[in-house]
Every structure is written in structure tokens, then in C-alpha cells.
Design a protein around this motif. Structure first.
Motif, mmCIF file in Angstrom:
data_model
loop_
_atom_site.group_PDB
_atom_site.id
_atom_site.type_symbol
_atom_site.label_atom_id
_atom_site.label_comp_id
_atom_site.label_asym_id
_atom_site.label_seq_id
_atom_site.Cartn_x
_atom_site.Cartn_y
_atom_site.Cartn_z
ATOM 1 N N SER A 69 29.897 38.585 35.806
ATOM 2 C CA SER A 69 31.029 39.527 35.795
ATOM 3 C C SER A 69 32.349 39.258 36.718
ATOM 4 O O SER A 69 32.029 38.520 37.596
ATOM 5 C CB SER A 69 30.733 40.920 36.133
ATOM 6 O OG SER A 69 30.254 40.871 37.553
ATOM 7 N N MET A 70 33.292 39.576 36.448
ATOM 8 C CA MET A 70 34.446 39.356 37.237
ATOM 9 C C MET A 70 34.340 39.920 38.474
ATOM 10 O O MET A 70 34.768 39.287 39.617
ATOM 11 C CB MET A 70 35.789 39.796 36.551
ATOM 12 C CG MET A 70 36.103 39.097 35.257
ATOM 13 S SD MET A 70 37.734 39.523 34.512
ATOM 14 C CE MET A 70 37.243 38.902 32.841
ATOM 15 N N ALA A 71 33.721 40.687 38.669
ATOM 16 C CA ALA A 71 33.642 41.516 39.853
ATOM 17 C C ALA A 71 32.663 40.690 41.032
ATOM 18 O O ALA A 71 32.664 40.469 41.962
ATOM 19 C CB ALA A 71 33.210 43.041 40.061
ATOM 20 N N HIS A 81 38.634 41.700 41.861
ATOM 21 C CA HIS A 81 38.271 41.337 40.703
ATOM 22 C C HIS A 81 39.435 41.052 39.877
ATOM 23 O O HIS A 81 39.488 40.251 38.776
ATOM 24 C CB HIS A 81 37.383 42.385 39.854
ATOM 25 C CG HIS A 81 38.036 43.509 39.642
ATOM 26 N ND1 HIS A 81 38.325 44.378 40.464
ATOM 27 C CD2 HIS A 81 38.504 43.805 38.100
ATOM 28 C CE1 HIS A 81 38.840 45.343 39.670
ATOM 29 N NE2 HIS A 81 39.260 45.036 38.505
ATOM 30 N N THR A 82 40.616 41.636 40.100
ATOM 31 C CA THR A 82 41.945 41.450 39.431
ATOM 32 C C THR A 82 42.374 40.034 39.617
ATOM 33 O O THR A 82 43.141 39.566 38.866
ATOM 34 C CB THR A 82 43.101 42.483 39.800
ATOM 35 O OG1 THR A 82 43.200 42.357 41.132
ATOM 36 C CG2 THR A 82 42.461 43.989 39.409
ATOM 37 N N SER A 83 42.075 39.528 40.748
ATOM 38 C CA SER A 83 42.576 38.105 40.981
ATOM 39 C C SER A 83 41.910 36.993 39.971
ATOM 40 O O SER A 83 42.140 36.167 39.514
ATOM 41 C CB SER A 83 42.127 37.418 42.451
ATOM 42 O OG SER A 83 42.975 38.346 43.326
ATOM 43 N N ILE A 84 40.531 37.552 39.752
ATOM 44 C CA ILE A 84 39.444 36.657 38.782
ATOM 45 C C ILE A 84 40.187 36.922 37.318
ATOM 46 O O ILE A 84 40.223 35.947 36.657
ATOM 47 C CB ILE A 84 38.195 36.903 38.808
ATOM 48 C CG1 ILE A 84 37.758 36.969 40.331
ATOM 49 C CG2 ILE A 84 37.363 36.342 37.947
ATOM 50 C CD1 ILE A 84 37.911 35.652 41.265
ATOM 51 N N VAL A 85 40.437 38.035 36.912
ATOM 52 C CA VAL A 85 41.167 38.496 35.518
ATOM 53 C C VAL A 85 42.244 37.437 35.642
ATOM 54 O O VAL A 85 42.511 36.734 34.686
ATOM 55 C CB VAL A 85 41.445 39.974 35.362
ATOM 56 C CG1 VAL A 85 42.336 39.954 34.116
ATOM 57 C CG2 VAL A 85 40.270 40.672 35.680
#
Length: 88
Positions: A69-71, A81-85
Motif C-alpha cells: 500500500s502507499m501508506a 502517503h501523499t508523497s508516495i501518491v
């Protein structure tokens, strides 16, 4: 069948996180080798040079494609996780 205890559930979650971390760091090693950067470059808290950012983004994409998961990826890289998105 008896229900799982809280301790059993926590142990299962911890094992899943360890398994996910092992997969993630194996991906990071492969990407680092292919891109000519180091694992620490990819895990670095700074943006770095363009080829390092590209390597980090590629590692995140590969890990996400493998089911992380992105988290979870964000926790491993110490990022939100928004940086990963945005990377993916």
C-alpha cells in the motif's frame, strides 16, 4: 473455530509488515543497481538529483505494483502517503 486474540492479530500484522519491508527493500536494491544510485540515495529524506528522484519513484511504483500500500511504502521511506501518491 475460535476467534483470534488481540495478541495474535498484532503478531500477524507485524509479520505482514516485516514481509512487506523485505519485498520493498529488495525492490529498492534492484532499482538502485539498475539506476546507478545507492539504497541510501533512494531512502534519503531529501529530493536529491533528478536521477535519484526517478529511481525513488520507480521503486515506489514497483512496490505498489507488487501489492504494497502507499501508506506502507510511506512508512518505510519515512514519508507521508501523499508523497508516495505523487511519486507513483
Amino acid at each position: 473455530m475460535k476467534p483470534l486474540t488481540t495478541a495474535e492479530i498484532k503478531a500477524m500484522r507485524a509479520q505482514a509488515m516485516q514481509d512487506g519491508a523485505a519485498v520493498f527493500w529488495a525492490i529498492v536494491e534492484a532499482v538502485a543497481s539498475e539506476m546507478g544510485v545507492t539504497r541510501s540515495d533512494i531512502a534519503s529524506p531529501t529530493r536529491g538529483k533528478a536521477h535519484v528522484v526517478l529511481a525513488r519513484d520507480w521503486a515506489c511504483r514497483c512496490a505498489h505494483d507488487r501489492g504494497l500500500s502507499m501508506a506502507a511504502i510511506g512508512r518505510l521511506l519515512h514519508r507521508d502517503h501523499t508523497s508516495i501518491v505523487a511519486a507513483i
